[in-house]
Scaffold this motif. Structure first.
Motif, mmCIF file in Angstrom:
data_model
loop_
_atom_site.group_PDB
_atom_site.id
_atom_site.type_symbol
_atom_site.label_atom_id
_atom_site.label_comp_id
_atom_site.label_asym_id
_atom_site.label_seq_id
_atom_site.Cartn_x
_atom_site.Cartn_y
_atom_site.Cartn_z
ATOM 1 N N TYR A 116 0.831 -1.213 0.000
ATOM 2 C CA TYR A 116 0.000 0.000 0.000
ATOM 3 C C TYR A 116 0.862 1.258 0.000
ATOM 4 C CZ TYR A 116 -4.572 -2.213 0.561
ATOM 5 O OH TYR A 116 -5.729 -2.910 0.344
ATOM 6 N N ASN A 118 0.407 4.005 -3.046
ATOM 7 C CA ASN A 118 -0.565 4.999 -2.605
ATOM 8 C C ASN A 118 0.157 6.132 -1.880
ATOM 9 O OD1 ASN A 118 -3.432 4.014 -3.206
ATOM 10 N ND2 ASN A 118 -2.516 2.213 -2.233
ATOM 11 N N TYR A 152 0.291 8.550 1.246
ATOM 12 C CA TYR A 152 -0.209 8.716 2.614
ATOM 13 C C TYR A 152 0.599 9.795 3.309
ATOM 14 C CZ TYR A 152 -2.531 4.223 1.898
ATOM 15 O OH TYR A 152 -3.314 3.207 1.415
#
Length: 428
Positions: free
Chosen positions: A190, A194, A196
């Motif tokens: 992740y 992605n 973050y």
């Protein structure tokens, strides 16, 4: 069906419990003179395996192993799902993500369960934790098929051989290792694809306290991987550098989640195989002792020790012309495991492969003196005499040490055979 060493000892314990419950089974179900193995332990195992084949117990054992593998797969899948779920739960929180919250969720349950395992599980004499769950399910399924006796003998076997604790450790650490690895891989996946943001979020702690906690957590990751604590801002709402925070989170999970469980699982596996390799039957245990005595009596009643005893020219003892060193080896079975000697000990030779390897070794380097320890409770069959004759060609002087041990059933027969071939011997 090919049985592992663990399964053979398990069947021996299962048969012992049957003999204890019904002593009449000790000789009625199986002709003791059909046993061909040497040594009481091997004889008990051969008897148990043969009886299991006749009673259809091997099918039950195969069913048990099938259920065990199935439960292992189910628990493994469950652990992977839990690990993935933990990381997804953290990363699905509103951003910026709290590093303190993420660290607690990822590491705290694993570390707490490791401490509980060290404090309580090692002391329990029965399966507990993940092992207890699996054992209970296996027991339930076996009892529905009317096969509960097998699981009882399994538990008795692993307790006697001190295998229960390493088995429990393998199951427990393996389960949590899968959780940690799947959580770590999910986190890496992740974070790789992605975007973050993170922060040191807190409600009641000040910046100094957060810094102290962060640096304490970072101690081991910094030592192992030179990890750096993400930038700590005075305001809880300011975010840190995302890449640095993500890598630090992954390294902490590797350090406190994956590595401790992997190390513990490897140590448990090593301990299990070490103890499994050292398994021995307690020949004085109720059920075993009576059968061993019955085996000795059965063989003592046999008049013919060897089918070719009338053939004087079949076996010849010839000795080496030269040699160096004094050696000692044990043939087939060691009746006194604690025995020591000044001669160089070559160990026990029992299998065909061991015997051929020993002959090659001694033939390449003939000895001046060679002592061969023989348990007097074993029969002086033709193959044993032939092997002694082969050993004689590798040494200038061969001496057979007849060990009385707890039983000297065939001492006289050994003495007769050795006198017949002019082989020097002593009785110990």
């Amino acid at each position: 069906m090919d049985l592992s060493r663990f399964e053979q000892f398990w069947l021996a314990e299962h048969q012992r419990l049957r003999d204890v419950r019904d002593p009449s089974l000790q000789q009625q179900q199986f002709k003791l003179n059909e046993i061909r193995a040497h040594g009481p332990q091997n004889q008990l195992i051969e008897r148990a395996v043969c009886l299991s084949e006749r009673q259809g117990l091997l099918n039950q054992l195969s069913h048990w192993q099938h259920l065990r593998r199935l439960l292992t797969l189910v628990l493994g899948v469950l652990a992977v799902v839990i690990g993935m779920g933990v990381s997804q739960t953290i990363l699905s929180q509103p951003q910026p993500l709290s590093l303190l919250f993420a660290i607690n969720i990822l590491l705290l349950p694993n570390l707490l369960m490791l401490l509980f395992w060290l404090a309580f599980t090692l002391r329990k004499p029965r399966p507990s934790g993940i092992t207890g769950v699996a054992y209970s399910l296996l027991t339930l399924l076996q009892r529905k098929r009317g096969e509960s006796a097998l699981e009882q003998s399994w538990l008795a076997h692993v307790q006697q051989q001190r295998l229960l604790q390493p088995l429990m450790a393998v199951a427990t650490h393996g389960f949590w290792l899968l959780i940690a690895i799947s959580s770590w891989l999910t986190l890496i996946l992740y974070l790789s694809f992605n975007d973050y943001t993170f922060q040191w979020a807190t409600t009641i702690l000040n910046a100094e306290q957060v810094a102290t906690i962060a640096h304490a957590i970072n101690g081991l990751p910094h030592f192992l991987f030179s990890a750096q604590v993400p930038t700590i801002a005075d305001s809880a709402t300011n975010t840190t550098i995302a890449a640095q925070a993500g890598r630090w989170l992954a390294l902490c999970l590797m350090t406190y989640g994956v590595l401790p469980r992997a190390l513990a699982a490897l140590l448990a596996v090593g301990l299990f195989y070490r103890r499994a390799h050292a398994m021995e039957l307690d020949l004085q245990a109720e059920g075993y002792h009576a059968v061993v005595n019955a085996l000795g009596e059965s063989r003592q009643q046999t008049n013919t020790v060897d089918a070719d005893t009338d053939s004087d020219t079949a076996i010849h003892f010839h000795y080496a012309d030269h040699g160096h060193g004094s050696y000692l080896l044990t043939l087939d079975y060691e009746a006194e495991p604690e025995y020591t000697t000044s001669a160089e000990q070559l160990g026990l030779v029992a299998t065909y492969a061991d015997k051929q390897h020993m002959l090659q070794r001694l033939s390449a380097n003939p000895s001046a003196q060679l002592q061969v320890r023989v348990a007097a409770q074993l029969t002086p069959d033709r193959s044993s005499i032939q092997y002694l004759a082969a050993l004689a060609q590798t040494t200038q002087q061969l001496t057979v040490v007849l060990v009385r041990g707890s039983q000297a059933t065939y001492l006289a027969q050994w003495q007769q055979q050795l006198d017949r071939y002019g082989v020097a011997y002593v009785v110990a």
